[in-house]
Motif scaffolding. Sequence first.
Motif, PDB file in Angstrom:
ATOM      1  N   THR A 136     -20.413  23.695  52.849  1.00 20.61           N
ATOM      2  CA  THR A 136     -19.340  24.658  53.161  1.00 20.61           C
ATOM      3  C   THR A 136     -18.776  24.460  54.570  1.00 20.61           C
ATOM      4  OG1 THR A 136     -20.316  26.246  51.633  1.00 20.61           O
ATOM      5  CG2 THR A 136     -18.759  27.103  53.250  1.00 20.61           C
ATOM      6  N   PRO A 137     -19.613  24.434  55.640  1.00 30.04           N
ATOM      7  CA  PRO A 137     -19.036  24.233  56.979  1.00 30.04           C
ATOM      8  C   PRO A 137     -18.320  22.901  57.136  1.00 30.04           C
ATOM      9  CG  PRO A 137     -21.448  24.199  57.063  1.00 30.04           C
ATOM     10  CD  PRO A 137     -21.070  24.668  55.718  1.00 30.04           C
ATOM     11  N   ILE A 138     -18.832  21.867  56.459  1.00 28.35           N
ATOM     12  CA  ILE A 138     -18.148  20.559  56.561  1.00 28.35           C
ATOM     13  C   ILE A 138     -16.778  20.634  55.903  1.00 28.35           C
ATOM     14  CG2 ILE A 138     -18.206  18.177  55.753  1.00 28.35           C
ATOM     15  CD1 ILE A 138     -21.224  18.216  56.090  1.00 28.35           C
ATOM     16  N   ALA A 139     -16.720  21.274  54.727  1.00 27.43           N
ATOM     17  CA  ALA A 139     -15.437  21.402  54.033  1.00 27.43           C
ATOM     18  C   ALA A 139     -14.458  22.226  54.861  1.00 27.43           C
ATOM     19  CB  ALA A 139     -15.661  22.056  52.665  1.00 27.43           C
ATOM     20  N   ILE A 140     -14.961  23.305  55.480  1.00 30.73           N
ATOM     21  CA  ILE A 140     -14.077  24.146  56.311  1.00 30.73           C
ATOM     22  C   ILE A 140     -13.563  23.356  57.513  1.00 30.73           C
ATOM     23  CG2 ILE A 140     -14.064  26.156  57.843  1.00 30.73           C
ATOM     24  CD1 ILE A 140     -16.086  27.471  55.911  1.00 30.73           C
ATOM     25  N   ALA A 141     -14.450  22.605  58.167  1.00 35.61           N
ATOM     26  CA  ALA A 141     -14.039  21.811  59.326  1.00 35.61           C
ATOM     27  C   ALA A 141     -13.028  20.759  58.924  1.00 35.61           C
ATOM     28  CB  ALA A 141     -15.271  21.152  59.956  1.00 35.61           C
ATOM     29  N   SER A 142     -13.251  20.129  57.767  1.00 34.30           N
ATOM     30  CA  SER A 142     -12.337  19.098  57.298  1.00 34.30           C
ATOM     31  C   SER A 142     -10.952  19.689  57.005  1.00 34.30           C
ATOM     32  CB  SER A 142     -12.915  18.450  56.043  1.00 34.30           C
ATOM     33  OG  SER A 142     -12.039  17.469  55.552  1.00 34.30           O
ATOM     34  N   ASN A 143     -10.933  20.853  56.346  1.00 32.93           N
ATOM     35  CA  ASN A 143      -9.652  21.492  56.034  1.00 32.93           C
ATOM     36  C   ASN A 143      -8.914  21.892  57.301  1.00 32.93           C
ATOM     37  OD1 ASN A 143     -10.024  21.214  53.290  1.00 32.93           O
ATOM     38  ND2 ASN A 143     -11.068  23.202  53.101  1.00 32.93           N
ATOM     39  N   LYS A 144      -9.662  22.389  58.286  1.00 33.97           N
ATOM     40  CA  LYS A 144      -9.011  22.797  59.530  1.00 33.97           C
ATOM     41  C   LYS A 144      -8.416  21.605  60.268  1.00 33.97           C
ATOM     42  CE  LYS A 144     -11.457  27.112  60.425  1.00 33.97           C
ATOM     43  NZ  LYS A 144     -12.308  27.878  61.337  1.00 33.97           N
ATOM     44  N   ILE A 145      -9.119  20.490  60.208  1.00 33.23           N
ATOM     45  CA  ILE A 145      -8.561  19.280  60.846  1.00 33.23           C
ATOM     46  C   ILE A 145      -7.303  18.837  60.116  1.00 33.23           C
ATOM     47  CG2 ILE A 145      -9.004  16.830  61.242  1.00 33.23           C
ATOM     48  CD1 ILE A 145     -11.911  17.569  61.817  1.00 33.23           C
ATOM     49  N   ASP A 146      -7.323  18.943  58.772  1.00 32.25           N
ATOM     50  CA  ASP A 146      -6.113  18.590  58.003  1.00 32.25           C
ATOM     51  C   ASP A 146      -4.930  19.444  58.426  1.00 32.25           C
ATOM     52  OD1 ASP A 146      -7.389  16.623  56.614  1.00 32.25           O
ATOM     53  OD2 ASP A 146      -7.921  17.901  54.909  1.00 32.25           O
ATOM     54  N   LEU A 147      -5.199  20.745  58.639  1.00 27.54           N
ATOM     55  CA  LEU A 147      -4.120  21.642  59.045  1.00 27.54           C
ATOM     56  C   LEU A 147      -3.590  21.277  60.438  1.00 27.54           C
ATOM     57  CD1 LEU A 147      -5.557  25.072  57.792  1.00 27.54           C
ATOM     58  CD2 LEU A 147      -3.593  23.794  56.861  1.00 27.54           C
ATOM     59  N   LEU A 166     -16.364  13.137  59.788  1.00 27.51           N
ATOM     60  CA  LEU A 166     -16.674  14.209  58.832  1.00 27.51           C
ATOM     61  C   LEU A 166     -16.832  13.652  57.429  1.00 27.51           C
ATOM     62  CD1 LEU A 166     -14.534  17.310  59.839  1.00 27.51           C
ATOM     63  CD2 LEU A 166     -17.027  17.150  59.666  1.00 27.51           C
ATOM     64  N   TRP A 167     -16.011  12.655  57.075  1.00 28.31           N
ATOM     65  CA  TRP A 167     -16.117  12.064  55.744  1.00 28.31           C
ATOM     66  C   TRP A 167     -17.441  11.316  55.578  1.00 28.31           C
ATOM     67  CZ3 TRP A 167     -14.437  13.048  51.286  1.00 28.31           C
ATOM     68  CH2 TRP A 167     -13.172  13.631  51.099  1.00 28.31           C
ATOM     69  N   ARG A 168     -17.823  10.638  56.675  1.00 25.82           N
ATOM     70  CA  ARG A 168     -19.131   9.964  56.592  1.00 25.82           C
ATOM     71  C   ARG A 168     -20.245  10.991  56.410  1.00 25.82           C
ATOM     72  NH1 ARG A 168     -16.836   6.335  60.427  1.00 25.82           N
ATOM     73  NH2 ARG A 168     -17.660   7.519  62.199  1.00 25.82           N
ATOM     74  N   MET A 169     -20.071  12.141  57.087  1.00 25.66           N
ATOM     75  CA  MET A 169     -21.080  13.197  56.947  1.00 25.66           C
ATOM     76  C   MET A 169     -21.068  13.760  55.518  1.00 25.66           C
ATOM     77  SD  MET A 169     -21.578  16.597  59.286  1.00 25.66           S
ATOM     78  CE  MET A 169     -21.511  15.614  60.777  1.00 25.66           C
ATOM     79  N   VAL A 170     -19.866  13.880  54.944  1.00 26.51           N
ATOM     80  CA  VAL A 170     -19.751  14.367  53.560  1.00 26.51           C
ATOM     81  C   VAL A 170     -20.465  13.406  52.605  1.00 26.51           C
ATOM     82  CG1 VAL A 170     -18.140  14.743  51.655  1.00 26.51           C
ATOM     83  CG2 VAL A 170     -17.629  15.666  53.926  1.00 26.51           C
ATOM     84  N   ASN A 171     -20.197  12.091  52.799  1.00 24.81           N
ATOM     85  CA  ASN A 171     -20.826  11.086  51.925  1.00 24.81           C
ATOM     86  C   ASN A 171     -22.345  11.089  52.079  1.00 24.81           C
ATOM     87  OD1 ASN A 171     -18.391  10.208  50.846  1.00 24.81           O
ATOM     88  ND2 ASN A 171     -18.070   8.725  52.489  1.00 24.81           N
ATOM     89  N   LEU A 172     -22.792  11.213  53.349  1.00 24.82           N
ATOM     90  CA  LEU A 172     -24.228  11.248  53.594  1.00 24.82           C
ATOM     91  C   LEU A 172     -24.853  12.476  52.935  1.00 24.82           C
ATOM     92  CD1 LEU A 172     -26.762  10.226  55.033  1.00 24.82           C
ATOM     93  CD2 LEU A 172     -26.044  11.538  57.037  1.00 24.82           C
ATOM     94  N   ASN A 173     -24.163  13.602  53.053  1.00 25.54           N
ATOM     95  CA  ASN A 173     -24.639  14.846  52.462  1.00 25.54           C
ATOM     96  C   ASN A 173     -24.731  14.730  50.935  1.00 25.54           C
ATOM     97  OD1 ASN A 173     -25.479  17.503  53.080  1.00 25.54           O
ATOM     98  ND2 ASN A 173     -23.626  18.263  52.095  1.00 25.54           N
TER      99      ASN A 173
END
Length: 425
Positions: free
Chosen positions: A229-240, A262-269
């Motif tokens: 959840t926090p990774i997705a929120i951080a990623s969306n905020k960066i997109d904005l 963040l994407w590398r962190m998503v893949n690792l997760n």
Amino acid sequence: MKISLKNYTFRYLTISLLAVIGIWAFLFHSFILDEVYDNVDDGLKNQKIEIIRQSYLNDEIVKTNEFGLAQFRILPVNINEYNEINRFSNELVFMPYDGEEEPYRILRTGFYGKNGEPYSLEIRTSTVEEGDLIYDLTLSLIVLYLVILISILLINHIGLNKALLPFKLILKQLQTYRFGEANQLEKIETNVLEFNILQNEISTMIDRNEKVFKDQKLFIENASHELQTPIAIASNKIDLILENEKLDESTYLQLVETKKSLWRMVNLNKSLLMLSRIENQQYKTQEKLDFIPILNELLEDFEMIFESNEINIETNLSENFFVQFNQDLARILISNLLRNAIKHNNQNKIIKVESNANELIFSNSSDANELNLDLIYNRFYKQGSHSDSNGLGLSIVQTIINNQNTLQLDYRFENGLHQFILKKI
């Protein structure tokens, strides 16, 4: 070269027995000779007393100056040569009857005759031949040595095999045991105290490690869930933020790099979560599955990646590859092998996929030489310096293979190509 405990023991017993028997033979030979000479010398001394006594009764005795049937001689000597001390020696005397020299024990001493003149007395007697004694003793010891060795070999084969059977069963269980599996070691009944202690210690160690392993898996799974959840929120905020046209170029590039991290962190997760699910047996459902349609489907999905990386993909899928397998795991398995071939390719840009009834082979060119099989399936081990690799791809592949019993994964380096082979068991 590794050898069994039985052969290891036998090898050292063979050498030790040879040394022990050799030392014992030397001492035995010395003791026997000493005893023989002691008895012979006592006889010669008794004979000396009898001869001297007879010389006082019979004057003809002192005239015996040649060895005859009585095996003694008496020679007159001057006073300067007179010596009444008993002197023993071993000498070889030629025997006309045998035509060869035989060993004799000789006593030399002196005495004064009835007439008051000094005489030299020599008494001899046949004794043992040391050469024959050594030969007989050596022959006997060789026979004894061989008999002992054969006896030990039989005892090892029959007795130790029976005594070590519980130990072998414990080892066999340990060889088939897989860390993280719920199977407990079967209790081996034995009266040997050491084997019982060994079993108890192994069981305690496995229980302790299994608990730690389960706790770690639970922690990774929970942490991965919580991080999503926090990774997705951080990623969306960066997109904005990236959509803001007022951003200067420097800030924009920094945000892009942050997004990549963040994407590398998503893949690792995702990879950690997947490993946890596989190990927790969440993909139990199996069916008779043809890997070829799944492979073709994934090749289409990867087509843009092949084009963007200018990779030449060669396929020779001449036969179907049917295996009893979980469909989701099959997709993960093939996908990870393809991603591995893409990530670790070189300027030759070659990937080959071939199939037959029993094997599915993934080959790729690479700058690396033959890979170390002891390391490549370890978690977080990276073959090269690829910044987008999390070191979990092949580990996931190996975990999938370890959690089923229909496929095995082989690796070979052939004609400059790294090959990962899925082979039916």
